[in-house]
Write a protein that holds these residues in place. Structure first.
Motif, PDB file in Angstrom:
ATOM      1  N   GLU A   1       0.862  -1.185   0.000  1.00  0.00           N
ATOM      2  CA  GLU A   1       0.000   0.000   0.000  1.00  0.00           C
ATOM      3  C   GLU A   1       0.896   1.231   0.000  1.00  0.00           C
ATOM      4  O   GLU A   1       1.597   1.488   0.970  1.00  0.00           O
ATOM      5  N   HIS A   2       0.848   1.976  -1.071  1.00  0.00           N
ATOM      6  CA  HIS A   2       1.644   3.205  -1.076  1.00  0.00           C
ATOM      7  C   HIS A   2       0.973   4.225  -0.160  1.00  0.00           C
ATOM      8  O   HIS A   2      -0.246   4.200   0.041  1.00  0.00           O
ATOM      9  N   ARG A   3       1.762   5.118   0.394  1.00  0.00           N
ATOM     10  CA  ARG A   3       1.266   6.115   1.340  1.00  0.00           C
ATOM     11  C   ARG A   3       1.653   7.498   0.833  1.00  0.00           C
ATOM     12  O   ARG A   3       2.840   7.779   0.644  1.00  0.00           O
ATOM     13  N   GLU A   4       0.660   8.325   0.654  1.00  0.00           N
ATOM     14  CA  GLU A   4       0.908   9.675   0.141  1.00  0.00           C
ATOM     15  C   GLU A   4       1.849  10.437   1.061  1.00  0.00           C
ATOM     16  O   GLU A   4       2.741  11.159   0.603  1.00  0.00           O
ATOM     17  N   GLY A   5       1.651  10.275   2.377  1.00  0.00           N
ATOM     18  CA  GLY A   5       2.509  10.964   3.330  1.00  0.00           C
ATOM     19  C   GLY A   5       3.952  10.523   3.221  1.00  0.00           C
ATOM     20  O   GLY A   5       4.882  11.336   3.328  1.00  0.00           O
ATOM     21  N   GLN A   6       4.157   9.237   3.003  1.00  0.00           N
ATOM     22  CA  GLN A   6       5.514   8.720   2.858  1.00  0.00           C
ATOM     23  C   GLN A   6       6.193   9.312   1.625  1.00  0.00           C
ATOM     24  O   GLN A   6       7.366   9.690   1.658  1.00  0.00           O
ATOM     25  N   MET A   7       5.437   9.412   0.531  1.00  0.00           N
ATOM     26  CA  MET A   7       5.991   9.966  -0.700  1.00  0.00           C
ATOM     27  C   MET A   7       6.335  11.441  -0.525  1.00  0.00           C
ATOM     28  O   MET A   7       7.381  11.905  -0.991  1.00  0.00           O
ATOM     29  N   ARG A   8       5.470  12.199   0.158  1.00  0.00           N
ATOM     30  CA  ARG A   8       5.747  13.629   0.385  1.00  0.00           C
ATOM     31  C   ARG A   8       6.990  13.800   1.260  1.00  0.00           C
ATOM     32  O   ARG A   8       7.827  14.672   1.008  1.00  0.00           O
TER      33      ARG A   8
ATOM     34  N   ALA B   1       6.295  13.247  11.145  1.00  0.00           N
ATOM     35  CA  ALA B   1       5.644  12.188  10.373  1.00  0.00           C
ATOM     36  C   ALA B   1       4.879  11.296  11.333  1.00  0.00           C
ATOM     37  O   ALA B   1       5.474  10.579  12.139  1.00  0.00           O
ATOM     38  N   GLY B   2       3.556  11.342  11.239  1.00  0.00           N
ATOM     39  CA  GLY B   2       2.718  10.595  12.160  1.00  0.00           C
ATOM     40  C   GLY B   2       2.944   9.096  12.088  1.00  0.00           C
ATOM     41  O   GLY B   2       3.459   8.557  11.099  1.00  0.00           O
ATOM     42  N   THR B   3       2.556   8.399  13.155  1.00  0.00           N
ATOM     43  CA  THR B   3       2.703   6.946  13.216  1.00  0.00           C
ATOM     44  C   THR B   3       2.036   6.285  12.012  1.00  0.00           C
ATOM     45  O   THR B   3       0.900   6.597  11.669  1.00  0.00           O
ATOM     46  N   GLY B   4       2.764   5.355  11.382  1.00  0.00           N
ATOM     47  CA  GLY B   4       2.219   4.663  10.223  1.00  0.00           C
ATOM     48  C   GLY B   4       2.597   5.293   8.897  1.00  0.00           C
ATOM     49  O   GLY B   4       2.226   4.789   7.841  1.00  0.00           O
ATOM     50  N   THR B   5       3.348   6.394   8.937  1.00  0.00           N
ATOM     51  CA  THR B   5       3.761   7.059   7.703  1.00  0.00           C
ATOM     52  C   THR B   5       4.741   6.206   6.909  1.00  0.00           C
ATOM     53  O   THR B   5       4.757   6.225   5.683  1.00  0.00           O
TER      54      THR B   5
ATOM     55  N   THR C   1      13.389  14.178  12.283  1.00  0.00           N
ATOM     56  CA  THR C   1      12.052  13.638  12.097  1.00  0.00           C
ATOM     57  C   THR C   1      11.600  12.854  13.319  1.00  0.00           C
ATOM     58  O   THR C   1      12.424  12.300  14.058  1.00  0.00           O
ATOM     59  N   SER C   2      10.325  12.836  13.535  1.00  0.00           N
ATOM     60  CA  SER C   2       9.703  12.099  14.629  1.00  0.00           C
ATOM     61  C   SER C   2       8.196  12.194  14.434  1.00  0.00           C
ATOM     62  O   SER C   2       7.712  13.020  13.652  1.00  0.00           O
ATOM     63  N   ALA C   3       7.473  11.345  15.154  1.00  0.00           N
ATOM     64  CA  ALA C   3       6.018  11.455  15.119  1.00  0.00           C
ATOM     65  C   ALA C   3       5.537  12.593  16.007  1.00  0.00           C
ATOM     66  O   ALA C   3       4.379  13.019  15.909  1.00  0.00           O
ATOM     67  N   THR C   4       6.407  13.098  16.885  1.00  0.00           N
ATOM     68  CA  THR C   4       5.998  14.132  17.845  1.00  0.00           C
ATOM     69  C   THR C   4       7.051  15.224  17.913  1.00  0.00           C
ATOM     70  O   THR C   4       7.976  15.152  18.726  1.00  0.00           O
ATOM     71  N   LEU C   5       6.933  16.223  17.074  1.00  0.00           N
ATOM     72  CA  LEU C   5       7.847  17.357  17.100  1.00  0.00           C
ATOM     73  C   LEU C   5       7.134  18.690  17.316  1.00  0.00           C
ATOM     74  O   LEU C   5       7.693  19.601  17.916  1.00  0.00           O
ATOM     75  N   SER C   6       5.917  18.803  16.816  1.00  0.00           N
ATOM     76  CA  SER C   6       5.216  20.084  16.890  1.00  0.00           C
ATOM     77  C   SER C   6       4.385  20.176  18.162  1.00  0.00           C
ATOM     78  O   SER C   6       4.110  19.181  18.836  1.00  0.00           O
ATOM     79  N   THR C   7       4.015  21.393  18.504  1.00  0.00           N
ATOM     80  CA  THR C   7       3.105  21.656  19.612  1.00  0.00           C
ATOM     81  C   THR C   7       1.881  22.344  19.028  1.00  0.00           C
ATOM     82  O   THR C   7       1.976  23.469  18.536  1.00  0.00           O
ATOM     83  N   ALA C   8       0.740  21.622  19.029  1.00  0.00           N
ATOM     84  CA  ALA C   8      -0.481  22.134  18.396  1.00  0.00           C
ATOM     85  C   ALA C   8      -0.218  22.529  16.943  1.00  0.00           C
ATOM     86  O   ALA C   8      -0.674  23.569  16.473  1.00  0.00           O
ATOM     87  N   GLY C   9       0.581  21.692  16.258  1.00  0.00           N
ATOM     88  CA  GLY C   9       0.848  21.939  14.852  1.00  0.00           C
ATOM     89  C   GLY C   9       1.908  22.973  14.565  1.00  0.00           C
ATOM     90  O   GLY C   9       2.140  23.326  13.409  1.00  0.00           O
ATOM     91  N   ASP C  10       2.607  23.450  15.597  1.00  0.00           N
ATOM     92  CA  ASP C  10       3.588  24.519  15.432  1.00  0.00           C
ATOM     93  C   ASP C  10       4.952  24.045  15.933  1.00  0.00           C
ATOM     94  O   ASP C  10       5.060  23.394  16.968  1.00  0.00           O
ATOM     95  N   PHE C  11       6.027  24.396  15.206  1.00  0.00           N
ATOM     96  CA  PHE C  11       7.370  23.955  15.561  1.00  0.00           C
ATOM     97  C   PHE C  11       8.139  24.970  16.408  1.00  0.00           C
ATOM     98  O   PHE C  11       9.326  24.774  16.674  1.00  0.00           O
TER      99      PHE C  11
ATOM    100  N   VAL D   1       3.463  15.583   8.136  1.00  0.00           N
ATOM    101  CA  VAL D   1       2.791  14.511   7.402  1.00  0.00           C
ATOM    102  C   VAL D   1       1.903  13.772   8.391  1.00  0.00           C
ATOM    103  O   VAL D   1       2.394  13.202   9.374  1.00  0.00           O
ATOM    104  N   SER D   2       0.604  13.806   8.159  1.00  0.00           N
ATOM    105  CA  SER D   2      -0.353  13.209   9.097  1.00  0.00           C
ATOM    106  C   SER D   2      -0.290  11.686   9.051  1.00  0.00           C
ATOM    107  O   SER D   2       0.050  11.081   8.029  1.00  0.00           O
ATOM    108  N   SER D   3      -0.667  11.074  10.155  1.00  0.00           N
ATOM    109  CA  SER D   3      -0.755   9.616  10.218  1.00  0.00           C
ATOM    110  C   SER D   3      -1.908   9.126   9.354  1.00  0.00           C
ATOM    111  O   SER D   3      -2.953   9.769   9.272  1.00  0.00           O
ATOM    112  N   PRO D   4      -1.748   7.971   8.708  1.00  0.00           N
ATOM    113  CA  PRO D   4      -2.853   7.417   7.927  1.00  0.00           C
ATOM    114  C   PRO D   4      -3.929   6.772   8.787  1.00  0.00           C
ATOM    115  O   PRO D   4      -4.990   6.386   8.274  1.00  0.00           O
ATOM    116  N   PHE D   5      -3.669   6.665  10.098  1.00  0.00           N
ATOM    117  CA  PHE D   5      -4.647   6.023  10.981  1.00  0.00           C
ATOM    118  C   PHE D   5      -5.704   7.011  11.460  1.00  0.00           C
ATOM    119  O   PHE D   5      -5.403   8.169  11.762  1.00  0.00           O
TER     120      PHE D   5
END
Length: 483
Positions: free
Chosen positions: A21-28, A47-51, A396-406, A424-428
């Motif tokens: 299954e290709h993942r758009e987030g992974q490609m971006r 990059a959210g979990t599952g990216t 990179t990490s699944a948790t870097l931003s605070t409320a979407g802000d770096f 990049v949002s998680s696909p879950f």
């Protein structure tokens, strides 16, 4: 060749892997990482979990042709990259890549220390005796000397501290085992590799000893990719700090006694005096309890100051004595440097200014004690020692931003210049697929009855959900007891 195309719905992975299954987030993310390496810019990408972020940075790193260090949060992720992810890319993409892992020095058996330990009186002690033939066979059969490959000995077996390598035990080219040394061979493999996989602790340990003139543990590199980058601040704080422990002093005393065994009783007397002085000093400090206790300048007064000076004197005598014999061997010279370094660290900790840029503390560590000082803010150090020196950096990490802000993490890591940011949002669909449960009646994890209570709690959850449970533990000991 674009990494995103290789990961896409018409790429080679989609053609050869059943159910791919290709993942758009992974490609971006892959495209963002590839541009960062090409332009030699810094990239901050959440990059959210599952990216599938591991492949999203590995593939661009390989295609770049640059010497890239991949720094991970754990040794487990190192093994996953080397044993699973890179072989998958080689097999299905036909992408040639030379990769090597480097772990902290304490992960490798030291041939010199092992030989010295076998020849010492402690080798006949029952708790050590049965392990030595196993270790001898391991050194003869294993190519890397990585203790993780020796499952016959427990991770906490008492023999390990006496026979593994370490930054404070390396003798250098004067060692008779230098060419066959597992650490030497590890570094040779890393020099030949394009992708060098390390963990954060080794990366910053290298940075702490490298200095302005090179000479670090890692080979020179063009770019670095930090996975689990949310851990960087804590790890950097540790390695830009100072530390003296009972275990470190006792290890020095033990090796001192073996190194100058030709001096007989005087060698043992000097070694014993060092251990006694360390015990007196650490015993004079306030009890830190289960956690970490702050040490003020006033702490190092009165009887604590007397004990501090006594330990400094004991280390000074070792330094002076070994310094006079340093011409005899690299080993004696190295032990003299270790004694001098422990003296320097000890005084720097004791003289940590109040309200400054560093904080001093003590804590219990197993059956021993340690004191240390660490910087309160590592942003300036990271900016000058890493960001301004390395051409391309990806965090990179699944948790870097605070409320979407770096903004927060950029400030803590000293990133006050223009960089590229991406999320990049998680696909879950967590709202529909997950629930979070926090038991409120559990004791402190350090409490004696914690694991027994955890067994009861987990058993109820497994019964409630019908199985399919994945239980993550923070130590091998906890994992085995829960199992």
């Amino acid at each position: 060749m674009r990494a995103a195309d290789l990961l896409g719905p018409t790429g080679p992975l989609a053609r050869v892997i059943p159910g791919y299954e290709h993942r758009e987030g992974q490609m971006r993310m892959a495209e963002a990482v590839q541009r960062s390496l090409e332009d030699r810019r810094m990239l901050l990408v959440e990059a959210g979990t599952g990216t599938g972020k591991t492949l999203a940075y590995l593939l661009p790193a390989i295609l770049s042709g640059q010497k890239v260090v991949v720094s991970t949060g754990t040794r487990t992720l190192q093994d996953q990259i080397l044993d699973h992810d890179l072989p998958l890319l080689r097999q299905h993409l036909g992408v040639p890549v030379r990769a090597s892992a480097m772990k902290g020095l304490s992960n490798y058996v030291c041939r010199r220390r092992f030989a010295e330990f076998v020849a010492s009186p402690r080798a006949v002690e029952p708790r050590f005796r049965s392990a030595l033939p196993v270790l001898q066979a391991f050194q003869e059969e294993n190519l890397t000397g990585d203790r993780a490959a020796l499952t016959a000995l427990a991770e906490d077996h008492p023999v390990w501290p006496h026979i593994v390598s370490g930054s404070d035990t390396r003798v250098g080219k004067g060692c008779r085992y230098f060419d066959s040394c597992f650490v030497t061979q590890m570094r040779d493999r890393a020099r030949e590799a394009q992708i060098v996989v390390v963990n954060h602790h080794l990366f910053f340990s290298d940075l702490a000893v490298r200095g302005p003139h090179g000479g670090g543990l890692l080979p020179d590199y063009d770019a670095v990719i930090f996975d689990e980058a949310h851990q960087i601040e804590d790890v950097a704080t540790q390695f830009f700090g100072h530390e003296v422990s009972t275990a470190g002093v006792e290890r020095l005393a033990d090796e001192l006694a073996r190194a100058i065994a030709d001096e007989g009783k005087s060698a043992r007397a000097m070694s014993d005096a060092l251990v006694v002085a360390a015990g007196r000093f650490f015993g004079a400090l306030p009890d830190p309890g289960l956690g970490r206790a702050h040490l003020s300048r006033e702490t190092f007064a009165g009887h604590v100051e007397d004990a501090l000076f006594a330990l400094d004197d004991a280390l000074g005598r070792v330094e002076e004595h070994l310094g006079q014999r340093a011409h005899e061997s690299d080993r004696l010279a190295q032990l003299a440097r270790r004694a001098a370094e422990q003296r320097r660290q000890l005084i720097q900790i004791a003289e940590t200014p109040e309200g400054g840029q560093r904080v001093a503390y003590s804590e219990a560590r197993g059956r021993g004690r340690m004191i240390g000082s660490r910087p309160v803010d590592v942003s300036d150090l990271l900016r000058s020692e890493v960001w301004e020196r390395v051409g391309a950096v990806v965090l990179t990490s699944a948790t870097l931003s605070t409320a979407g802000d770096f903004t927060f993490i950029r400030r803590r890591l000293g990133i006050d210049f223009e960089i590229t940011e991406a999320r990049v949002s998680s696909p879950f669909d967590y709202a529909q697929q997950a629930a979070l449960y926090l038991p409120t009646s559990m004791p402190d994890p350090r409490a004696p009855d914690y694991l027994a209570r955890a067994v009861d709690e987990i058993t109820q959850l497994v019964a409630m959900t019908g199985g399919g449970a994945f239980v993550l533990c923070t130590s091998v000991r906890a994992m085995r007891l829960l199992a």
